[in-house]
Design a protein around this motif. Sequence first.
Motif, mmCIF file in Angstrom:
data_model
loop_
_atom_site.group_PDB
_atom_site.id
_atom_site.type_symbol
_atom_site.label_atom_id
_atom_site.label_comp_id
_atom_site.label_asym_id
_atom_site.label_seq_id
_atom_site.Cartn_x
_atom_site.Cartn_y
_atom_site.Cartn_z
ATOM 1 N N ASP A 1 -0.552 -5.626 -1.955
ATOM 2 C CA ASP A 1 -0.864 -5.029 -3.257
ATOM 3 C C ASP A 1 0.165 -5.392 -4.310
ATOM 4 O O ASP A 1 -0.170 -5.623 -5.457
ATOM 5 N N GLN A 22 -4.431 -7.677 -2.813
ATOM 6 C CA GLN A 22 -5.131 -6.401 -2.809
ATOM 7 C C GLN A 22 -5.037 -5.793 -4.194
ATOM 8 O O GLN A 22 -3.983 -5.825 -4.827
ATOM 9 N N ARG A 40 -6.095 -2.098 -5.722
ATOM 10 C CA ARG A 40 -6.585 -0.808 -5.247
ATOM 11 C C ARG A 40 -7.545 -0.137 -6.225
ATOM 12 O O ARG A 40 -7.518 -0.409 -7.421
ATOM 13 N N THR A 41 -8.300 0.779 -5.681
ATOM 14 C CA THR A 41 -9.068 1.697 -6.515
ATOM 15 C C THR A 41 -8.084 2.452 -7.408
ATOM 16 O O THR A 41 -7.090 2.981 -6.924
ATOM 17 N N GLY A 42 -8.353 2.463 -8.692
ATOM 18 C CA GLY A 42 -7.455 3.165 -9.610
ATOM 19 C C GLY A 42 -6.231 2.359 -9.984
ATOM 20 O O GLY A 42 -5.248 2.907 -10.465
ATOM 21 N N HIS A 43 -6.282 1.045 -9.794
ATOM 22 C CA HIS A 43 -5.105 0.224 -10.094
ATOM 23 C C HIS A 43 -4.716 0.301 -11.563
ATOM 24 O O HIS A 43 -5.551 0.198 -12.457
ATOM 25 N N THR A 44 -3.436 0.491 -11.783
ATOM 26 C CA THR A 44 -2.899 0.345 -13.120
ATOM 27 C C THR A 44 -1.710 -0.586 -13.014
ATOM 28 O O THR A 44 -0.890 -0.461 -12.123
ATOM 29 N N SER A 66 1.484 -2.229 -15.154
ATOM 30 C CA SER A 66 2.239 -2.246 -16.391
ATOM 31 C C SER A 66 2.722 -3.664 -16.585
ATOM 32 O O SER A 66 3.343 -4.253 -15.714
ATOM 33 N N VAL A 117 -15.475 3.826 -1.358
ATOM 34 C CA VAL A 117 -14.084 3.540 -1.697
ATOM 35 C C VAL A 117 -13.601 2.410 -0.791
ATOM 36 O O VAL A 117 -13.587 2.548 0.436
ATOM 37 N N GLU A 152 -10.819 1.295 0.029
ATOM 38 C CA GLU A 152 -9.703 1.619 0.926
ATOM 39 C C GLU A 152 -10.168 2.329 2.202
ATOM 40 O O GLU A 152 -9.401 2.429 3.166
ATOM 41 N N ASP A 153 -11.387 2.836 2.212
ATOM 42 C CA ASP A 153 -11.879 3.532 3.403
ATOM 43 C C ASP A 153 -12.694 2.622 4.319
ATOM 44 O O ASP A 153 -13.148 3.054 5.384
ATOM 45 N N ARG A 169 -9.627 -6.566 -1.444
ATOM 46 C CA ARG A 169 -8.569 -6.674 -0.445
ATOM 47 C C ARG A 169 -8.837 -7.827 0.505
ATOM 48 O O ARG A 169 -9.973 -8.077 0.909
#
Lengths: 634, 634
Positions: free
Chosen positions: B313, B371, B373-377, B379, B552, B554-555, B625
């Motif tokens: 990730d 990877q 992820r779900t909800g990746h932010t 910066s 999701v 990741e699951d 992923r």
Amino acid sequence: VAPVAPRPGAVVTLRPLGVHEARLDPGGLLGRWQRRNAEDTIPHCVDNLHAHGNIANLRAAAGESGDAFTGMWFADSDVHKTLEGAAWELASSPGDASLRSFVDDTTALLARAQGPDGYLNSYFTVAAPDERWRRPEWSHELYCAGHLVQAAVAAARTGVRPDLAAVARRFADLLVERFGPGGAEEVCGHPEIETALAELYRLTGHRPYLDLARRFLDLRGRGLLGPGRFGPAYYQDHVPVREAAEVTGHAVRQLYLLAGMVDVGVETGDHTLLDAAERLWEDAVHRRTYVTGAHGSRHRDEAYGDPYELPPDRAYAETCAAIASFQWNWRLLLATGRARYADEMERALYNAVAVAVSLDGRRFFYSNPLQSRTGHTGSGEEAQARRLPWYSCACCPPNIARLMASLHGYLATAAGDGLQIHLYAAGSVTAEVAGSAVRVDVRTEYPWQGRIELTVTSEADTPWTLALRVPDWCDAYAVRIGGGPVTAPARDGYVRLTRVWAPGTTVVLDLEMPVRRVTAHPRVDAVRGCVALARGPLVYCLEQADLPPGTVLEDVRLDPAVAVEAGRREDLPDFPVVLTAGGRLAEPGASLYAAAPARERHGAPLTLTAVPYFLWGNRSEGPMRVWIPVAATG
Amino acid sequence: VAPVAPRPGAVVTLRPLGVHEARLDPGGLLGRWQRRNAEDTIPHCVDNLHAHGNIANLRAAAGESGDAFTGMWFADSDVHKTLEGAAWELASSPGDASLRSFVDDTTALLARAQGPDGYLNSYFTVAAPDERWRRPEWSHELYCAGHLVQAAVAAARTGVRPDLAAVARRFADLLVERFGPGGAEEVCGHPEIETALAELYRLTGHRPYLDLARRFLDLRGRGLLGPGRFGPAYYQDHVPVREAAEVTGHAVRQLYLLAGMVDVGVETGDHTLLDAAERLWEDAVHRRTYVTGAHGSRHRDEAYGDPYELPPDRAYAETCAAIASFQWNWRLLLATGRARYADEMERALYNAVAVAVSLDGRRFFYSNPLQSRTGHTGSGEEAQARRLPWYSCACCPPNIARLMASLHGYLATAAGDGLQIHLYAAGSVTAEVAGSAVRVDVRTEYPWQGRIELTVTSEADTPWTLALRVPDWCDAYAVRIGGGPVTAPARDGYVRLTRVWAPGTTVVLDLEMPVRRVTAHPRVDAVRGCVALARGPLVYCLEQADLPPGTVLEDVRLDPAVAVEAGRREDLPDFPVVLTAGGRLAEPGASLYAAAPARERHGAPLTLTAVPYFLWGNRSEGPMRVWIPVAATG
């Protein structure tokens, strides 16, 4: 009174004790830490403030030297935090002449360094007068002001130097004038002023301070700071604080901001702030907190990561963030009385905070990873595999100093018809309960053992409730009063014992403390197939020092078929309880990637010793890991 | 000749073909990439050089405007790299008027922007003349000079603009004067000049260029650059280059430096440089390279991590590092003839490099994680979950441009008594072998299918050897010549077919291409319990777009009991071969940490589609992923 002292009208569930109403026994673990803090950490910080120019910067700001400014532009905050720690400690140790003179000298110096308008910041006074107030996203001016205010609040609450409050108030009055109603619509890139102004309001009753704290919260999340290097979420300026759904950005900034949100929320009765803080707590604790209670997954911007992004090796886990989490959870505990916040305080204190300081109290981690690999190299001071005496960005050591010096203030609360004990430590608490003086003496070897013996001395002739927290890690416990077992089911995390307390009544709380094998949520990819060993509030780790010579820590597996035992090892006197587990040594091939995975092959069994995580790195600089891969069986 | 053209006396095993001796068929995958590069990526880069001020900076340096400098201080290098790409492409597409005018105009502009002493750097000329040569750890002056030289070498070797070499030589002569024997003992914080000067020597035969390249290598690792922000290992100045045991620091810098070490090593016959490069290759490839061939595990300093620190990730995996690895491995291949370097080129090309550019050729990744992820932010621009049209630090897009424009130069070599084909692509190669002209036409759908059909046209009446690489991922293959099976065991990674080749002889190499389940070394903690799916040279991944709504990523678990099949999905025309696998959906609890792990519970089975990693993110910005957790069975 203690750190965080809500006004009488504040919407809180619990009330802190006064600063002299709790005491830690130096024979206990927390008391010993506090003693070490007084004898080593605070003097070490003072020495370093002199050695690294922080004091000289203030002298230059006072016009007493022509020296150039040295160090980070927010170096004043290290002085303020050390002063705050010294003030808390001086209240406990009033005879400490050296501490006294540091407090006196520094207070006087700050007064001299303050401008006629109340401004006090040596960097902007000495090095960049034209930049004053012009770089809010970067300047840390209000951040430094906040720490000055917190030092002043400590010095006044303890009575050791009430006149420091005048310095802080002059500056705060300038802030009200400049940033208050009708003034500049700005916020600081590094939150801290919000909680500080709320505390100054609590000390003084001067409402404009609280109003300004609220104004800073209200103005945040409107993009006033601009994108900066890391985007507005870095300093929580991407969304109004009441609307935030996730913790984001720089962890310390997020957590200080959240502390301010709770403070302002309870003082103003603004439930939307408290609701937001509890919502963000759930995001933080359920998706982005390390098993040690540490916060911050990314080095690049010292920031929270994505949900479940919790790498143990690259954990940033800044010491200041752990301290900030502890302080934030205390505020949430006072506001709500919910045990989960005390659980989180305990977890952070014994792991993420405690690990940051060496056994000699004079070396510190800035970043607190949960794994340090064989062959680790870190670029930059925050990636060291060993504690350092000081840092060019020295925010962490004085933060430890101020937390540990005030630690007794966080043990217990009094509210309603009783006394609540949240953290267990050898010592005593006194309070006025139901109009009468109450005293509870605590004898315990916690966290090494789960037995807590309390002696209640009460003059009250009416019933009152002694509430004892049953930690979230504890599945079974027993209570005895006066030697006899009582049935006392925990409700919402507390055993509540209500009675007319005969003086000298003994209460024994026995928390069963088996070794736990902790697994992480399966979305935490970084520790899949691993367990962490824990006992009571302590997380354990494997250290290279306990492995046979030549063993590569990364090849060690936990044998799930072997029971993990807790005990003492005579050759490790600094580790009162170690864990002994069964291990296997993997025999990996050479290929970094291979097709068609065979089951991992293991060599001969070996016995593993796990030591408390907070104590790692006190013997050697070798590799360490909290999360241990489990050998595949069957 | 091609990129990297060793002098006749160089100590190399293989010789590159000439720039017009290899050709990619635009019907094949590599040829299509090259066509897209010509039609989209290069014009897009040119447009952006204008839009972002890079060209204007040079005009200002030439005194033709009073505009302020804009962009990064090393913005010239983006011009140089685009120019290099344009030069390679113009050799293949001489009729492209727009490309022609960019090359002509830019060459002329660079000549005008050059100072009378030969200095050419618009930042230091326009914005910071007093800082010239004064900040070697930071300035990128020699880095920019190196890319100018590489552009000039390309323009001269291809013959499209030989006079650019005069500009480069004027600057290089200044460098020799300033940094050569008896001159300043300095090195550049960003290596690149070393390989560039070696190439300029190859072009011109002017020995002082090679000597200066060697001098820069010899001076490195003596602490001349100082600690900088990230320590001297960040720019490989912590240890002499011949003594280094590990790749360290900023990955692109390390890899460009290694390219220069090989170049200087083979031209000077200094085996210690080649030995060091091969030693570092083993460290890099066996301990710190992603399964995609990407390099760089840390965002903070764009750097290599500890051994086996390969988080999918937070993979930095910079595009430029993948390109640099490809270029470095090509040099090692020429030097040694070892197949492992061609294997590594292939792995990087089809995965770490290819993923960086969108299907339309106009959007790019800077960082190429394995990877998201779900909800990746993220910066910062390098942490985006989507390809961007351009970057404020725009090093990657023009680097792609120059690599893809010269890609045909990396397919094959000629040496000794034969022709060696390293990368399979529809197209043709010609060469002089054993004194006669030889031509090999290649028909293949590689990498989608493993069959490679070659037609050999040779005028030689003596035997010569056609060497065909058998990739490291291939366990079984078959060879037919003229329709008849031959027994041809691979030796050291190549099937070597020696004979007098009758004109028109067909050779068919059938590489079996089953789906592979790849596991990582168990010390790679970040992907424990996971497999990556691969087929041929391609790594595959799961994308949110292929999951049922609401799932999701990741699951998702891979069901190891279900065979993974390769095939075509008619609704995914951009993905010629996708993989179909069996999946299970984990049903995790809510707790981030829990004691006493139960076996993970799984819901209903589902069918998973895995798509080539390099194609991800072309349909949506959803999670992705490469490493898929395997469902525990039994």
